[in-house]
Design a protein around this motif. Sequence first.
Motif, mmCIF file in Angstrom:
data_model
loop_
_atom_site.group_PDB
_atom_site.id
_atom_site.type_symbol
_atom_site.label_atom_id
_atom_site.label_comp_id
_atom_site.label_asym_id
_atom_site.label_seq_id
_atom_site.Cartn_x
_atom_site.Cartn_y
_atom_site.Cartn_z
ATOM 1 N N VAL A 59 -45.817 -106.710 15.770
ATOM 2 C CA VAL A 59 -46.582 -106.258 16.934
ATOM 3 C C VAL A 59 -48.024 -105.942 16.541
ATOM 4 N N LEU A 110 -40.694 -102.126 21.384
ATOM 5 C CA LEU A 110 -41.693 -102.921 20.665
ATOM 6 C C LEU A 110 -41.603 -104.399 21.039
ATOM 7 N N THR A 111 -40.385 -104.894 21.260
ATOM 8 C CA THR A 111 -40.237 -106.305 21.645
ATOM 9 C C THR A 111 -40.848 -106.544 23.028
ATOM 10 N N SER A 129 -48.940 -115.910 18.290
ATOM 11 C CA SER A 129 -48.421 -114.711 18.950
ATOM 12 C C SER A 129 -47.024 -114.984 19.536
ATOM 13 N N GLN A 188 -49.761 -109.157 16.266
ATOM 14 C CA GLN A 188 -50.063 -109.692 17.605
ATOM 15 C C GLN A 188 -51.270 -108.994 18.226
ATOM 16 N N SER A 229 -44.396 -106.733 22.488
ATOM 17 C CA SER A 229 -44.679 -108.032 21.878
ATOM 18 C C SER A 229 -44.795 -109.121 22.953
ATOM 19 N N ASN A 258 -39.463 -111.454 16.906
ATOM 20 C CA ASN A 258 -39.053 -110.141 17.420
ATOM 21 C C ASN A 258 -37.815 -110.250 18.315
#
Lengths: 172, 75
Positions: free
Chosen positions: B22, A42-43, B51, B25, A46, B58
């Motif tokens: 996420v 997920l990062t 973002s 974003q 991102s 994160n």
Amino acid sequence: MSSETEVKGCAGCPRSAKWQRDFPIEWDGDHYVTRREMVKFLTLGSLLLASANWITVVASKLLHRGSKAESNIGSVSDLDRNGSMLFRYPTEQDPCIAVRTPEGKVVAYSQVCTHLSCAVVYDKSEGGFFCPCHHGVFNLQGQPVAGPPTRPLPRLTIEQRGDQLYATGMEA
Amino acid sequence: MSIRTQGTTLFAAILVLVASAVVLQLWLLTVSMEALLGGEYKTLAPAAAGSTLLLAVNAGLLRYVFRFDRDIRGE
């Protein structure tokens, strides 16, 4: 349910459609995605999303740069008081309209309606721009005042040098 | 509560936070694309900054996960 009637490694999953036998799934391996791996994944996503956001900023700068060119659009004498004139700016594919207001000030906007891209025309009697396709109306400041459009017409910056008018840029 | 159980709960919470960021974003990117195509450029830079901020959050949480693992292993 006995172990013979279950899919290997998947408690509670009934054995047996033919496709399941032809294309067996290793459920143990399939289910083994740890939370750590998911957070890493997920990062990474991102990072990609943030990059895509910055790409939109760069794209907007590139699109905006094209509208900085300077172009002669005609002379003031071509424009009657409360009259309008059509021209193209910044490229030949971008129709624009210049208006000399009843007060004598020259304003110019993109002629493309912000609703569905029809060409707006100057309405002398109402003192604004009218879109004949869906009856959208904009005032002399380019703001939508009636009909379906919700966004203003993009405004052009106009400079007067002597008798000549120059378009020098387009505001977002 | 054992450290392992604490870790499981903690990582589940971190996973939910990261997933939420996420999704935010993704929404920001959708809004940015719509603004770009609509010619409204003023909102693009703040959306990109937001973002990036979420990315930093994160990355910070991921770093915490790595450090937690390292500490558990006693390295």
